[in-house]
Design a protein around this motif. Structure first.
Motif, PDB file in Angstrom:
ATOM      1  N   GLY A  29      39.310  16.089 -45.827  1.00 19.09           N
ATOM      2  CA  GLY A  29      39.268  17.180 -44.857  1.00 19.09           C
ATOM      3  C   GLY A  29      40.542  17.275 -44.041  1.00 19.09           C
ATOM      4  O   GLY A  29      41.057  18.375 -43.794  1.00 19.09           O
ATOM      5  N   ARG A  30      41.074  16.124 -43.637  1.00 18.65           N
ATOM      6  CA  ARG A  30      42.312  16.140 -42.846  1.00 18.65           C
ATOM      7  C   ARG A  30      43.494  16.622 -43.674  1.00 18.65           C
ATOM      8  O   ARG A  30      44.340  17.386 -43.190  1.00 18.65           O
ATOM      9  N   VAL A  31      43.564  16.163 -44.938  1.00 15.54           N
ATOM     10  CA  VAL A  31      44.653  16.601 -45.810  1.00 15.54           C
ATOM     11  C   VAL A  31      44.570  18.103 -46.054  1.00 15.54           C
ATOM     12  O   VAL A  31      45.577  18.821 -46.037  1.00 15.54           O
ATOM     13  N   ALA A  32      43.363  18.599 -46.289  1.00 16.18           N
ATOM     14  CA  ALA A  32      43.195  20.036 -46.503  1.00 16.18           C
ATOM     15  C   ALA A  32      43.558  20.825 -45.262  1.00 16.18           C
ATOM     16  O   ALA A  32      44.115  21.935 -45.348  1.00 16.18           O
ATOM     17  N   ALA A  33      43.236  20.283 -44.096  1.00 16.73           N
ATOM     18  CA  ALA A  33      43.559  20.990 -42.855  1.00 16.73           C
ATOM     19  C   ALA A  33      45.064  21.042 -42.611  1.00 16.73           C
ATOM     20  O   ALA A  33      45.591  22.030 -42.089  1.00 16.73           O
ATOM     21  N   GLN A  34      45.778  19.978 -42.997  1.00 14.60           N
ATOM     22  CA  GLN A  34      47.218  19.936 -42.793  1.00 14.60           C
ATOM     23  C   GLN A  34      47.961  20.806 -43.803  1.00 14.60           C
ATOM     24  O   GLN A  34      48.996  21.379 -43.483  1.00 14.60           O
ATOM     25  N   GLY A  35      47.447  20.857 -45.038  1.00 16.65           N
ATOM     26  CA  GLY A  35      48.112  21.624 -46.075  1.00 16.65           C
ATOM     27  C   GLY A  35      47.263  22.789 -46.526  1.00 16.65           C
ATOM     28  O   GLY A  35      47.182  23.827 -45.871  1.00 16.65           O
ATOM     29  N   SER A  36      46.592  22.596 -47.666  1.00 22.87           N
ATOM     30  CA  SER A  36      45.695  23.617 -48.195  1.00 22.87           C
ATOM     31  C   SER A  36      44.550  22.923 -48.918  1.00 22.87           C
ATOM     32  O   SER A  36      44.569  21.696 -49.122  1.00 22.87           O
ATOM     33  N   VAL A  37      43.575  23.699 -49.312  1.00 22.71           N
ATOM     34  CA  VAL A  37      42.413  23.127 -49.989  1.00 22.71           C
ATOM     35  C   VAL A  37      42.808  22.523 -51.334  1.00 22.71           C
ATOM     36  O   VAL A  37      42.174  21.590 -51.816  1.00 22.71           O
ATOM     37  N   ARG A  38      43.875  23.010 -51.946  1.00 22.30           N
ATOM     38  CA  ARG A  38      44.283  22.517 -53.257  1.00 22.30           C
ATOM     39  C   ARG A  38      44.861  21.101 -53.201  1.00 22.30           C
ATOM     40  O   ARG A  38      44.779  20.356 -54.176  1.00 22.30           O
ATOM     41  N   VAL A  39      45.466  20.746 -52.075  1.00 23.33           N
ATOM     42  CA  VAL A  39      46.200  19.468 -51.989  1.00 23.33           C
ATOM     43  C   VAL A  39      45.307  18.262 -52.281  1.00 23.33           C
ATOM     44  O   VAL A  39      45.707  17.375 -53.060  1.00 23.33           O
ATOM     45  N   PRO A  40      44.092  18.130 -51.705  1.00 16.06           N
ATOM     46  CA  PRO A  40      43.256  16.966 -52.043  1.00 16.06           C
ATOM     47  C   PRO A  40      42.935  16.863 -53.530  1.00 16.06           C
ATOM     48  O   PRO A  40      42.875  15.754 -54.077  1.00 16.06           O
ATOM     49  N   PHE A  41      42.765  18.003 -54.203  1.00 21.97           N
ATOM     50  CA  PHE A  41      42.486  17.963 -55.641  1.00 21.97           C
ATOM     51  C   PHE A  41      43.704  17.456 -56.411  1.00 21.97           C
ATOM     52  O   PHE A  41      43.567  16.695 -57.377  1.00 21.97           O
TER      53      PHE A  41
END
Length: 292
Positions: A29-41
């Motif tokens: 959730g934190r990674v997605a908030a900092q970048g985009s929803v695609r980044v965690p995937f």
């Protein structure tokens, strides 16, 4: 390589899985908030590739397992279909490796324990959120935080359960953990306060973690190396079948009779499976002693 410490090692591996369940949603959730929803995937895909490469370096993963003819030739005669696979000649549809595993009462006992464990997971996902929100009025964020804390408790309990399985015996720890898990789940309708509810959930989490570590070690003890792939497949089939059927059945129970009846019914089903597995383990261990 380390059979005497197998429970501890498997419990530690399970603890890492628990930690991933607890930390993964927060980190993602934190990674997605900092970048985009695609980044965690993208990150998760890269981690999977790295893990696959590391698995290739393990000696046991590169060894070619060979099929071994079952010890009881009269019970499971085989024929070769020409494609390298052996099938029972008794008219059955199972591969010889699966037939040999299922002919062992201890393996059937482990499958029953896995069913009991998965039934508890199904209730955990299907019933508990609505049960908690309707009875105690917790919000969605509160539920997520509490479940993460329970997962961290499982993270701490898994190595301890594995250690106890090594010291006290796999069967004993598996039975105690299974009974504690089922009994706490069935007692949840009796919890009148939120504190008592989470105390029972803590017992459930510790019992589930101990049972998983002990049964994983027992499965490795009971199963020869060349049969472990099929044994893992059978366990997965039991889990998948339970996840297909239990949520539907529990949803029907909740809609007609409420969450209390669904929780007690799940616990009762778990206890029946645990008692049947204890009987099978006794029969299998007695047969093993006679053969030896």
């Amino acid at each position: 390589r380390y059979p005497a410490r197998r429970g501890m090692l498997l419990g530690s591996a399970q603890a890492l899985t628990m930690l991933a369940y607890a930390a993964g949603p927060v980190v993602g959730g934190r990674v997605a908030a900092q970048g985009s929803v695609r980044v965690p995937f993208y990150i998760f895909s890269g981690v999977l590739v790295i893990c696959a490469l590391l698995y290739c370096l393990i000696t046991e993963m590169t060894a070619t397992a060979r099929l071994v003819r079952p010890a009881d030739e009269a019970a499971a005669k085989e024929k070769d279909d020409g494609d390298g696979k052996r099938w029972p000649r008794n008219g059955g549809w199972l591969p010889a490796t699966a037939h040999e595993l299922l002919s062992d009462p201890r393996q059937r006992a482990l499958l029953l324990l896995r069913f009991s464990l998965t039934a508890g997971w199904a209730a955990w996902m299907t019933i508990l959120p609505s049960h908690i929100s309707s009875r105690y009025g917790l919000s969605t964020s509160d539920l997520g935080l509490c479940f993460s804390l329970m997962t961290l408790l499982g993270f701490a309990a898994s190595p301890v359960g594995g250690y106890l399985a090594d010291k006290l015996g796999r069967n004993l720890v598996a039975r105690v953990g299974a009974v504690a898990s089922a009994a706490s789940l069935g007692s949840l309708p009796l919890a009148s306060t939120l504190v008592s509810f989470w105390a029972l959930m803590a017992v459930w989490e510790v019992g589930e973690a101990s049972m998983t570590a002990a049964t994983s070690a027992a499965a490795a003890d009971f199963t020869r190396l060349e049969l472990r792939g099929m044994q893992s497949s059978l366990i997965s089939q039991v889990q998948d079948g339970c996840f297909v059927l239990m949520p539907v059945a529990l949803g029907a129970l909740v809609s007609r009779h409420g969450t209390d009846v669904a929780l007690v019914s799940t616990a009762s089903l778990q206890l029946v499976a645990i008692l049947a597995s204890a009987r099978l383990l006794h029969v299998g261990s007695a047969a093993k002693r006679v053969k030896s």
